[in-house]
Scaffold this active site. Structure first.
Site, PDB file in Angstrom:
ATOM      1  N   HIS A  95      -3.149   7.762   5.645  1.00 22.92           N
ATOM      2  CA  HIS A  95      -3.333   6.432   5.047  1.00 22.92           C
ATOM      3  C   HIS A  95      -4.756   5.974   5.383  1.00 22.92           C
ATOM      4  CE1 HIS A  95      -2.312   2.714   3.204  1.00 22.92           C
ATOM      5  NE2 HIS A  95      -2.497   2.015   4.301  1.00 22.92           N
ATOM      6  N   CYS A 149       0.811  -1.216   0.000  1.00 19.53           N
ATOM      7  CA  CYS A 149       0.000   0.000   0.000  1.00 19.53           C
ATOM      8  C   CYS A 149       0.849   1.274   0.000  1.00 19.53           C
ATOM      9  CB  CYS A 149      -0.934  -0.019   1.198  1.00 19.53           C
ATOM     10  SG  CYS A 149      -1.815  -1.584   1.277  1.00 19.53           S
ATOM     11  N   HIS A 191      -9.784   1.702  -0.592  1.00 19.02           N
ATOM     12  CA  HIS A 191      -8.332   1.572  -0.513  1.00 19.02           C
ATOM     13  C   HIS A 191      -7.820   0.970  -1.820  1.00 19.02           C
ATOM     14  CE1 HIS A 191      -4.369   0.925   0.641  1.00 19.02           C
ATOM     15  NE2 HIS A 191      -4.502   0.167   1.712  1.00 19.02           N
TER      16      HIS A 191
END
Lengths: 84, 424
Positions: B309, B167, B346
């Site tokens: 995030h 990520c 995400h």
């Protein structure tokens, strides 16, 4: 299927692999796939696979290596078709 | 020599908007790109929603040759091509070139080849038909497929690298591009990342029980970063790309400058001190933020906005704690903070690049986008920072300095500091 018919079919097979449609429309036995039609050499494999599917024939590695010019492509396809 | 690095082009394929105008509009209006996925219901997934870009595959014909288009199956590559080439055009560069562009490189990241497309490869091989695969599989199965297509289309001749850091991939790609220019290796870098979450990758995340599963009937509510009802993340797909340039090079050619990158840091918590394959070691996160601030030669107090995030899991609170510790700011003094994931989910490898495009648009247009779905802030987070620091509606204000971070599986962290460009 005669050579002219195979040539017309071959144009359709080659079409996705060349951006030069004018040259493609005017191909003859002497047309070189890589030099004249600017086909990426890696794509020759795809053209052979597409031809096999279209004519329902199997083109072995040795015959495939001969398929450099339009004329030799037609030779190989005609030969395979005659064996059917 | 103290080179400065600026952003001069942006491209984006996001679940809530493909192309800059649509994406900016979505940011400013809090538009969600999360949709119900009937296939995922059929497949008995617990989470049945996802962030899926509105993407017409045929449009790629206007970016790449018909020959390249024929046989292109990798969705991640398609997204990457669109975002990268849009960014390139946005920077004012032409696509076609006969000469290699030696001064420009490409760092584009991704996680995995399109497994859905690769499934057909596996079936053919298992059917003993490997000879029918053709020439186009390897180039799309290889992780560097996406950079190869982009760099090949544009004739890029400097460093061409594919990075992968889960990520943190997107932010890491941008940081690497920045560093190459900063150190004088390249004048221009096309940096970004892409991700296509196919059903196989999605299924594997679903099985980890880390996805949102209580909002399948209200897809737009399913991604809820920082809220008490945050129950897991929503996978998303897309791509983001930035053209980074040496400031002098950009000024010489009269480029439009969106923003400046002041610095950044990429590290790992070493999967120690509470860190693991799937959780960050807080010490690593804090160090990464502190280093980024220090490399950027700013004070923590200069930060106007954090693009977090913040995936909408249990980890959100710890992330806020880490930011608070690293910046020594809390309560009403904490910077504004938002999570684009509230709108798009995400996007894994693409998260960092899409969120960075959003960050730069917020700097350029002077706003902080809303955190949608933040109806019920996590009480634990409210103990750390003031409610109004997590805007639920858009805040219009000058955003001079923005900190952007992403944290990935493998305990990898990257933090970037973006700034308005000022001719100081």
């Amino acid at each position: 299927m005669n050579r002219t018919e195979i040539l017309e079919e071959l144009k359709k097979i080659l079409s996705p692999y060349t951006v030069d449609k004018e040259k493609l429309a005017a191909i003859n036995d002497d047309t070189d796939l890589i030099k004249d039609l600017k086909i990426n050499s890696a794509n020759l494999v795809d053209i052979i696979i597409d031809a096999e599917e279209k004519y329902n024939v199997e083109i072995d590695y040795d015959s495939a290596e001969k398929m450099i010019k339009v004329g030799s492509c037609i030779d190989v396809i005609a030969e395979r078709l005659s064996e059917k | 020599m103290n080179r400065r690095v600026v952003v001069t082009g942006l491209g984006v394929v996001s679940p809530n908007g493909t192309g800059l105008p649509a994406f900016l509009n979505a940011l400013q209006n809090g538009l969600s790109g999360i949709r119900f996925m009937p296939l995922y219901q059929e497949l008995n997934f617990s989470c049945q929603v996802a962030g899926v870009p509105d993407f017409e595959w045929e449009q790629l014909k206007s970016y790449i040759s018909e020959v390249t288009f024929h046989g292109l199956k990798g969705t991640n590559i398609g997204y990457g091509i669109k975002a990268a080439l849009d960014a390139w055009a946005d920077a004012g560069f032409a696509y076609d070139t006969d000469e290699t562009r030696w001064d420009t490189g490409c760092i584009f990241g991704n996680s995995i080849a399109d497994t859905e497309a690769m499934k057909n490869v596996i079936i053919r091989v298992d059917n003993k038909e490997a000879r029918k695969l053709g020439s186009r599989v390897v180039e799309q199965a290889m992780n560097s497929g996406v950079t190869s297509y982009i760099a090949g289309r544009l004739g890029l001749g400097n460093k061409v690298i594919t990075n992968s850091a889960a990520c943190a991939t997107g932010t890491q790609a941008i940081l690497m591009g920045y560093e190459y220019i900063k150190h004088g290796y390249a004048k221009c870098m096309l940096a970004g990342s892409s991700e296509y979450v196919d059903p196989y990758v999605y299924g594997a995340f679903d099985s980890m029980r880390v996805l949102s599963r209580k909002f399948n009937d209200q897809p737009e509510k399913a991604s809820r970063p920082m809220s008490a009802t945050a129950g897991g993340f929503v996978p998303g797909s897309g791509a983001g790309a930035l053209v980074l340039e040496d400031l002098e090079f950009a000024l010489e050619r009269g480029a439009t400058i969106y923003a400046e990158i002041l610095g950044g840091s990429s590290n790992s918590g070493g999967q120690r001190g509470g860190g693991s394959m799937t959780a960050p070691n807080p010490a690593g996160v804090i160090k990464s933020i502190e280093e980024a601030v220090s490399m950027a030669h700013i004070s923590p107090d200069d930060i106007d906005l954090i693009s977090g995030h913040l995936t909408a899991t249990m980890a959100d609170k710890q992330e806020i704690q880490n930011w608070s510790t690293a910046l020594k700011r809390g309560g009403k003094d904490f910077p504004l903070i938002n999570s684009l994931k509230s709108m798009i989910g995400h996007c894994l490898s693409a998260a960092g690049s899409i969120e960075s495009v959003a960050a730069i648009l917020q700097i350029k247009h002077n706003f902080a986008h809303p955190n949608i779905n933040l109806d019920d802030p996590n009480p634990g987070i409210l103990e750390l920072i003031d409610r109004e620091r997590m805007p639920a509606i858009q805040v219009n204000k000058d955003i001079n300095i923005l900190a952007k971070a992403n944290f990935g599986f493998g305990d990898v962290n990257t933090c970037l500091i973006f700034s308005k460009y000022k001719n100081k």
